[in-house]
Design an enzyme around this catalytic site. Structure first.
Site, PDB file in Angstrom:
ATOM      1  N   MET A   1       0.847  -1.176   0.000  1.00  0.00           N
ATOM      2  CA  MET A   1       0.000   0.000   0.000  1.00  0.00           C
ATOM      3  C   MET A   1       0.887   1.232   0.000  1.00  0.00           C
ATOM      4  O   MET A   1       1.735   1.371   0.873  1.00  0.00           O
ATOM      5  CB  MET A   1      -0.870   0.019   1.256  1.00  0.00           C
ATOM      6  CG  MET A   1      -1.595  -1.284   1.524  1.00  0.00           C
ATOM      7  SD  MET A   1      -3.069  -1.421   0.568  1.00  0.00           S
ATOM      8  CE  MET A   1      -4.234  -0.828   1.762  1.00  0.00           C
ATOM      9  N   CYS A   2       0.721   2.081  -0.973  1.00  0.00           N
ATOM     10  CA  CYS A   2       1.432   3.358  -1.031  1.00  0.00           C
ATOM     11  C   CYS A   2       2.863   3.203  -1.556  1.00  0.00           C
ATOM     12  O   CYS A   2       3.448   2.125  -1.533  1.00  0.00           O
ATOM     13  CB  CYS A   2       1.471   4.073   0.316  1.00  0.00           C
ATOM     14  SG  CYS A   2      -0.114   4.203   1.137  1.00  0.00           S
ATOM     15  N   ARG A   3       3.397   4.305  -2.017  1.00  0.00           N
ATOM     16  CA  ARG A   3       4.802   4.448  -2.406  1.00  0.00           C
ATOM     17  C   ARG A   3       5.264   5.773  -1.830  1.00  0.00           C
ATOM     18  O   ARG A   3       4.515   6.760  -1.821  1.00  0.00           O
ATOM     19  CB  ARG A   3       4.973   4.480  -3.921  1.00  0.00           C
ATOM     20  CG  ARG A   3       4.445   3.285  -4.691  1.00  0.00           C
ATOM     21  CD  ARG A   3       5.410   2.103  -4.707  1.00  0.00           C
ATOM     22  NE  ARG A   3       5.291   1.289  -3.509  1.00  0.00           N
ATOM     23  CZ  ARG A   3       6.046   0.208  -3.255  1.00  0.00           C
ATOM     24  NH1 ARG A   3       6.993  -0.143  -4.106  1.00  0.00           N
ATOM     25  NH2 ARG A   3       5.862  -0.480  -2.155  1.00  0.00           N
ATOM     26  N   ASN A 115       4.201   3.438   4.611  1.00  0.00           N
ATOM     27  CA  ASN A 115       3.845   2.559   3.500  1.00  0.00           C
ATOM     28  C   ASN A 115       3.545   1.192   4.109  1.00  0.00           C
ATOM     29  O   ASN A 115       4.451   0.522   4.617  1.00  0.00           O
ATOM     30  CB  ASN A 115       5.002   2.467   2.497  1.00  0.00           C
ATOM     31  CG  ASN A 115       4.841   1.312   1.528  1.00  0.00           C
ATOM     32  OD1 ASN A 115       3.729   0.898   1.221  1.00  0.00           O
ATOM     33  ND2 ASN A 115       5.953   0.774   1.065  1.00  0.00           N
TER      34      ASN A 115
END
Length: 263
Positions: A1-3, A115
């Site tokens: 999830m996410c960068r 993240n």
């Protein structure tokens, strides 16, 4: 999830770090190459940066995908900084809190991003809540797992812990309360970058022209990028990177730290 990504070094336009690279954070919002969980980071984005002579960073955050923000490219083209932290978000709970849930979170001179995801949220972290000052809970920016993890980190920072100790202790505490959590944390004070690799990818680049980049994944194919092993604390300056293994709550032994010089 996410960068996410953080940079320290010679002054650069935000766009040169986030938009121009062929696989930069801008492109990672819809086409990450190494993301293990989720495929599109369209639930918000943010960038924080430091202006000369001001220790408190500025932030620009939005609830939607970065590619839909028609003003961001102009902003990134002209704003320059020697220290940056930026993130694109794939929400653990879709639609939760909008812009307030987008990293970077901020307090004083610090910028922070998470993240990952806390397993069993929110029930799994309920036992940790009594350790936080009531005012910190009442002033959370958002009602998501990342905001509470940030509150745990911030309480340690305000209590006198250095950045590395604050991240390491928080990760171990959360992992013990919520096993299988993914806890790649990223923190900067404008002078150092501190990060953890815990359940997802993390890389760093000692740029030949000067400066250090720490990111969820490489933004180009430069062979100087190095992957950070899982269960590791990274502490970086503009010239050096120090990697220290983190002790998993289920482990009994951990090896010694290693220093990675920038070139």
């Amino acid at each position: 999830m996410c960068r996410h990504l953080a940079y320290l070094g010679p002054e650069e336009p935000l766009g040169r770090l986030l938009v121009e690279p062929p696989h930069g954070l801008y492109r990672q919002s819809w086409a990450p190459r190494r993301q293990r969980y989720g495929t599109v980071n369209a639930d918000g984005f943010g960038v924080g940066w430091y202006a000369e002579g001001d220790p408190v960073p500025a932030r620009y955050r939005r609830a939607g995908p970065v590619w839909a923000d028609l003003s961001f490219a102009d902003l990134a083209r002209v704003v320059r900084s020697t220290a940056v932290l930026a993130a694109v978000r794939d929400a653990t709970v879709a639609g939760a809190d909008g812009e307030a849930a987008a990293a970077p979170f901020a307090a004083g001179r610090w910028l922070f991003s998470h993240n990952g995801a806390v397993a069993g949220w929110p029930h799994s972290l309920a036992p940790l809540v009594p350790s936080l000052p009531a005012v910190d809970l009442l002033s959370l920016e958002a009602r998501n797992d990342s905001a509470l993890v940030w509150a745990l980190v911030l309480a340690r920072l305000r209590g006198g812990d250095d950045e590395g100790q604050a991240l390491a202790d928080t990760v171990v505490e959360v992992a013990e309360a919520a096993p299988a959590s993914r806890l790649n944390l990223l923190l900067t004070n404008g002078e150092t970058i501190t990060a953890t690799a815990w359940g997802d990818t993390l890389w760093y680049l000692a740029r030949p022209g000067g400066g250090t980049v720490v990111a969820s994944e490489p933004y180009d194919d430069d062979p100087h990028w190095r992957e950070v092993p899982d269960r590791t604390l990274l502490v970086a300056s503009r010239t050096d990177v120090l990697l220290t293994p983190l002790k998993d709550p289920s482990d009994t032994l951990a090896p010694a730290p290693s220093k990675e010089p920038s070139t």
